[in-house]
Design an enzyme around this catalytic site. Structure first.
Site, mmCIF file in Angstrom:
data_model
loop_
_atom_site.group_PDB
_atom_site.id
_atom_site.type_symbol
_atom_site.label_atom_id
_atom_site.label_comp_id
_atom_site.label_asym_id
_atom_site.label_seq_id
_atom_site.Cartn_x
_atom_site.Cartn_y
_atom_site.Cartn_z
ATOM 1 N N SER A 31 4.423 -6.427 -12.020
ATOM 2 C CA SER A 31 4.969 -6.650 -10.680
ATOM 3 C C SER A 31 3.826 -7.149 -9.812
ATOM 4 C CB SER A 31 5.593 -5.368 -10.107
ATOM 5 O OG SER A 31 4.671 -4.289 -10.120
ATOM 6 N N GLU A 33 2.229 -7.979 -5.723
ATOM 7 C CA GLU A 33 2.278 -7.661 -4.298
ATOM 8 C C GLU A 33 1.720 -8.812 -3.477
ATOM 9 O OE1 GLU A 33 1.580 -3.613 -2.987
ATOM 10 O OE2 GLU A 33 0.031 -4.380 -1.626
ATOM 11 N N TYR A 65 3.409 -4.151 4.673
ATOM 12 C CA TYR A 65 3.804 -3.844 6.047
ATOM 13 C C TYR A 65 2.526 -3.472 6.766
ATOM 14 C CZ TYR A 65 7.635 -1.997 9.097
ATOM 15 O OH TYR A 65 8.564 -1.771 10.071
ATOM 16 N N ARG A 123 3.261 6.539 4.141
ATOM 17 C CA ARG A 123 3.006 7.084 5.478
ATOM 18 C C ARG A 123 2.393 6.011 6.356
ATOM 19 N NH1 ARG A 123 -0.698 9.267 8.936
ATOM 20 N NH2 ARG A 123 0.100 10.970 10.221
ATOM 21 N N ASP A 125 -1.248 3.733 7.700
ATOM 22 C CA ASP A 125 -2.469 4.018 8.456
ATOM 23 C C ASP A 125 -2.196 3.908 9.941
ATOM 24 O OD1 ASP A 125 -4.046 4.306 6.128
ATOM 25 O OD2 ASP A 125 -4.201 2.116 5.970
ATOM 26 N N ALA A 142 4.979 10.762 3.999
ATOM 27 C CA ALA A 142 5.782 9.922 3.113
ATOM 28 C C ALA A 142 6.877 10.706 2.406
ATOM 29 C CB ALA A 142 4.882 9.235 2.089
ATOM 30 N N ASN A 184 0.606 16.487 -2.696
ATOM 31 C CA ASN A 184 1.345 15.569 -1.833
ATOM 32 C C ASN A 184 2.104 14.542 -2.661
ATOM 33 O OD1 ASN A 184 2.027 14.435 0.803
ATOM 34 N ND2 ASN A 184 0.680 12.746 0.239
ATOM 35 N N LYS A 188 6.287 13.874 -2.864
ATOM 36 C CA LYS A 188 6.950 12.572 -2.709
ATOM 37 C C LYS A 188 7.886 12.292 -3.877
ATOM 38 C CE LYS A 188 2.972 10.377 -1.972
ATOM 39 N NZ LYS A 188 1.986 9.304 -1.639
ATOM 40 N N GLN A 199 -3.377 3.054 -5.753
ATOM 41 C CA GLN A 199 -4.388 2.248 -5.083
ATOM 42 C C GLN A 199 -5.208 1.551 -6.162
ATOM 43 O OE1 GLN A 199 -5.695 0.319 -2.890
ATOM 44 N NE2 GLN A 199 -5.708 1.879 -1.273
ATOM 45 N N PHE A 239 -13.082 -3.698 1.525
ATOM 46 C CA PHE A 239 -11.783 -3.062 1.366
ATOM 47 C C PHE A 239 -11.925 -1.733 0.631
ATOM 48 C CE2 PHE A 239 -7.146 -3.902 -0.177
ATOM 49 C CZ PHE A 239 -6.697 -2.989 0.766
ATOM 50 N N HIS A 289 0.851 -3.286 -11.763
ATOM 51 C CA HIS A 289 1.175 -3.843 -10.453
ATOM 52 C C HIS A 289 -0.061 -4.564 -9.940
ATOM 53 C CE1 HIS A 289 3.402 -4.120 -6.670
ATOM 54 N NE2 HIS A 289 2.312 -3.756 -6.027
#
Length: 325
Positions: A31, A33, A65, A123, A125, A142, A184, A188, A199, A239, A289
């Site tokens: 996939s 992005e 987004y 969620r 930044d 999230a 966490n 989710k 990530q 980054f 991905h």
């Protein structure tokens, strides 16, 4: 330390490489992005990028987004444009930071009305100058967002929606501990997410350890490694610093002085990304991905080396050949 004979060492190396790198595999799923372009020229370039990668038959492509939802309109326009131009399954990112529940519901409706059946729930930044970004009347995390998406879609009577969430092999920079971060992620998944996408990272063993830890923690949903082929190394370093991603010392040496040598850099970058994927595949990973940075050539080259080729050029599987014959 175990002393290996040369024959044993060779056998171990061969065991770690169960298929030649030139063999076309039929079990690898990919996939891609993209990020929303800021201009019509940028959208034309993105469309070119999507058309370039579409023959690799991705499971889906996703559109990001911006921080605090700042690219909402551009994201929606990009998604609609990609659906119309390519026919690909497009997933929309959705963050809850800086948005009320009503605003979030309207975004979900916009996606559903556009034909989107896959949401990447994050969620997000906070905007610059904010420490948290949560607003009154909004979702706090999230996991709450995932549950809200599930409820909203059920109320509208729409089935088949996929939800992906983020995972952090090297721990989210804001997490208090690795355990808290893993807890966490489990929340989710338990809230209704279908998969986690990680990530980006550069040490394959880091992902494999994280995967083992997730399974031990009771997380059994697919965890898809996020792969970022290096476009410009200096940009990747910046980054990575923001994301808490470690860049091995050997990568600094490998890409030293290559930002001004794009041809050599691309060859090195494709090799590094393909080797990263190959090692993961040797350990049973079949889904990848790619963070394309809207530059398709590196991702396409990596997929080719991994054994993913355009469908029209792909040899039929044995059972497909038998059906044809």
């Amino acid at each position: 330390m175990i002393d290996y004979t040369p024959e044993q060492a060779m056998a171990e190396r061969l065991a770690r490489r169960p298929w030649p790198v030139t063999l076309i595999r039929n079990d690898i799923n990919v996939s891609f992005e993209f990020f929303p372009p800021a201009s019509s020229d940028g959208f034309n370039e993105l469309t070119r990028c999507a058309h370039h990668l579409a023959p690799l038959n991705p499971d889906f492509v996703s559109v990001t987004y911006g921080t605090g939802g700042t690219t909402r309109e551009r994201t929606h326009a990009t998604i609609r444009g990609l659906i119309d131009a390519t026919g690909l399954a497009v997933a929309g990112h959705l963050t809850c930071v800086g948005a009320t529940k009503d605003v979030t519901a309207s975004v979900i409706d916009d996606y559903l009305d556009a034909g989107v059946r896959h949401i990447v729930a994050l969620r997000g930044d906070p905007s610059a100058g904010q420490t948290d970004g949560t607003v009154a009347g909004g979702y706090r995390n999230a996991a709450e967002l995932v549950a809200a998406i599930r409820n909203h879609v059920e109320e509208r009577g729409i089935g088949g929606l996929q939800i992906s969430v983020a995972a952090y092999p090297e721990v989210h920079p804001r997490a208090s501990s690795a355990k808290a971060d893993m807890d966490n992620l489990k929340r989710k998944i338990d809230a209704g997410a279908d998969r986690a996408i990680t990530q980006f990272f550069f040490d394959s063993d880091t992902f494999l350890r994280f995967l083992d830890q997730a399974r031990t923690a009771g997380i059994h949903a697919p965890i898809v490694p996020g792969i970022m082929p290096v476009t410009r190394f200096s940009g990747v370093v910046r980054f990575a610093e923001r994301c808490g991603t470690d860049i091995p010392a050997w990568m600094h040496e490998l890409f030293s002085d290559l930002d001004d040598s794009p041809g050599v850099r691309r060859l090195v970058a494709a090799t590094v990304a393909a080797e990263q994927c190959r090692r993961l595949a040797e350990h049973g990973v079949t889904n990848f991905h790619f963070y394309t940075m809207n530059s398709p050539e590196l991702t396409s080259a990596t997929c080719r080396i991994l054994g993913v080729i355009p469908r029209a050029n792909r040899p039929a599987k044995d059972n497909e050949r038998s059906k044809v014959s």
